[in-house]
Motif scaffolding. Structure first.
Motif, PDB file in Angstrom:
ATOM      1  N   GLY A   1      19.336 -83.692   9.407  1.00 45.65           N
ATOM      2  CA  GLY A   1      18.283 -83.819  10.360  1.00 45.65           C
ATOM      3  C   GLY A   1      18.141 -82.825  11.379  1.00 45.65           C
ATOM      4  N   GLU A   2      17.038 -82.798  12.154  1.00 48.82           N
ATOM      5  CA  GLU A   2      16.629 -81.919  13.146  1.00 48.82           C
ATOM      6  C   GLU A   2      16.909 -82.423  14.353  1.00 48.82           C
ATOM      7  N   ILE A   3      16.997 -81.798  15.540  1.00 51.25           N
ATOM      8  CA  ILE A   3      17.131 -82.124  16.684  1.00 51.25           C
ATOM      9  C   ILE A   3      16.366 -81.137  17.836  1.00 51.25           C
ATOM     10  N   VAL A   4      15.774 -82.005  18.859  1.00 49.71           N
ATOM     11  CA  VAL A   4      15.018 -80.877  19.675  1.00 49.71           C
ATOM     12  C   VAL A   4      15.808 -80.608  21.181  1.00 49.71           C
ATOM     13  N   ASP A   5      15.891 -79.555  21.392  1.00 47.16           N
ATOM     14  CA  ASP A   5      16.632 -79.164  22.589  1.00 47.16           C
ATOM     15  C   ASP A   5      15.989 -79.666  23.777  1.00 47.16           C
ATOM     16  N   PRO A   6      16.754 -80.318  24.816  1.00 46.74           N
ATOM     17  CA  PRO A   6      16.023 -80.970  25.800  1.00 46.74           C
ATOM     18  C   PRO A   6      15.600 -79.934  26.922  1.00 46.74           C
ATOM     19  N   LYS A   7      16.222 -78.878  26.844  1.00 46.99           N
ATOM     20  CA  LYS A   7      15.819 -77.537  27.741  1.00 46.99           C
ATOM     21  C   LYS A   7      14.750 -76.739  27.234  1.00 46.99           C
TER      22      LYS A   7
END
Length: 377
Positions: A294-300
């Motif tokens: 999967g992929e994730i988005v860095d919240p910062k």
């Protein structure tokens, strides 16, 4: 009902709970024999605990309070041996995995306790569909403010634990396409998901009072959050992991959380904010659906990363803490799994080799009950 005071615990102490499948050795479907197994294990040796879960084809075991990987793994292996010996007396098997591959929810039986009957009456068929199997990890905190800060700081790492532990690709005889289908069952409950953003115990207490005043909530047990505080234990409790296929993986996941908590507490690489949760549901879904791929988005930064790469970078970042906590073996086991694949991959591989689903379940129970002796040291 007012929120309990937060019990002081030694920071970074660990407790592990595992929900386990009871399986017939005749057809490898779930077997409603929790009461029989609990009776057999009544006089077990060791400081660990065993108790019923919501349906009669599952049990939950809990370790004593631990501080290091080695003793935690030794205790998990001890309870594994005793549970396995007890199950053989009843001609049943015990297995990990977040879901049973082909059981049907309508066949499950609610375990006869007052709380489980209440849950069944309140939630209807969802209670029987809750025959899913997770690993919960408790981490000790000295006060409620620290616990809540840590809970929210850990939110960006929740996908790590979902992907690393994922072991529930099959539901009711079908490959779901998810690595962790179990969490879809949990998410059906109205008080699931994420905890509200509160960074002090007083603020959280005001939220709790509002919830209890509505009559919707009676105690902390009514919250099915991914991470929740447990004031009576003095811990935060991570609840997103599927039960792994081996106790070695379970111990490694617990110590990964311990090392992450030490890193966050000592280095404070960022301050948790409400906006961290803008990408939380997306990241959670990616981990459930695609696992380590999967992929994730860095919240910062809003940058997108491969989940496998993010875990690898995090393991490198916390190596010093793993060394201090004597948890390098745990970190290395997880590193290896990043390339070998998670338990969902292993279960699918058995299926790809042509095994029928009952044989896949049999393979999983043999893996749990007869874990390699090298894992016992």
């Amino acid at each position: 009902m007012s929120l309990a005071e937060f019990t002081t615990s030694e920071p970074l102490t660990l407790g592990v709970e595992l929900e386990l499948q009871l399986v017939s050795t005749h057809d490898f479907d779930l077997a409603p024999q929790a009461e029989d197994l609990l009776r057999v294990l009544k006089n077990h040796t060791g400081a660990w605990d065993v108790k019923p879960e919501i349906t009669r084809s599952m049990i939950e075991i809990g370790t004593s309070i631990q501080t290091e990987h080695g003793p935690l793994l030794a205790e998990l292996n001890d309870l594994r041996r005793q549970l396995s010996d007890g199950s053989r007396k009843l001609n049943i098997a015990i297995g990990g995995g977040g879901t049973h591959a082909y059981q049907h929810w309508s066949a499950q039986q609610i375990f006869p306790t007052e709380r489980f009957r209440y849950i069944s009456e309140l939630y209807g068929y969802l209670a029987k569909q809750f025959t899913v199997f997770g690993q919960h990890v408790h981490v000790g905190c000295e006060n409620g403010d620290t616990a809540l800060w840590l809970l929210h700081a850990l939110s960006r790492y929740v996908p790590h634990f979902i992907a690393l532990s994922a072991s529930s690709p099959f539901v009711q005889g079908q490959d779901t396409g998810f690595d962790s289908a179990r969490l879809n069952s949990v998410f059906a409950f109205p008080l699931s998901g994420r905890a509200p953003f509160a960074l002090t115990w007083d603020e959280f207490g005001r939220y709790f009072d509002k919830m209890t005043s509505t009559g919707v909530v009676q105690s902390m047990k009514d919250f099915y959050w991914d991470i929740r505080p447990k004031p009576e234990f003095g811990t935060i409790e991570l609840r997103v992991c599927d039960t792994p296929l081996t106790v070695a993986k379970a111990a490694a996941l617990a110590c990964y959380l311990q090392c992450l908590c030490r890193y966050l507490r000592e280095e404070k690489p960022f301050q948790p904010e409400e906006d961290d949760y803008l990408v939380y549901t997306f990241n959670r879904f990616q981990a459930c659906r695609f696992g380590l791929d999967g992929e994730i988005v860095d919240p910062k930064t809003k940058e997108r990363h491969k989940l496998r790469d993010d875990i690898l970078r995090t393991l490198a970042r916390i190596d010093e803490h793993a060394l201090d906590l004597r948890a390098l073996d745990a970190s290395n086991l997880l590193r290896d799994s990043l390339f070998a694949g998670n338990d969902a991959h292993a279960l699918r591989e058995q299926r790809r080799q042509g095994l029928p689903l009952p044989a896949v379940v049999e393979w999983a129970t043999e893996r749990w009950m007869n874990e390699a002796r090298k894992d016992e040291t």
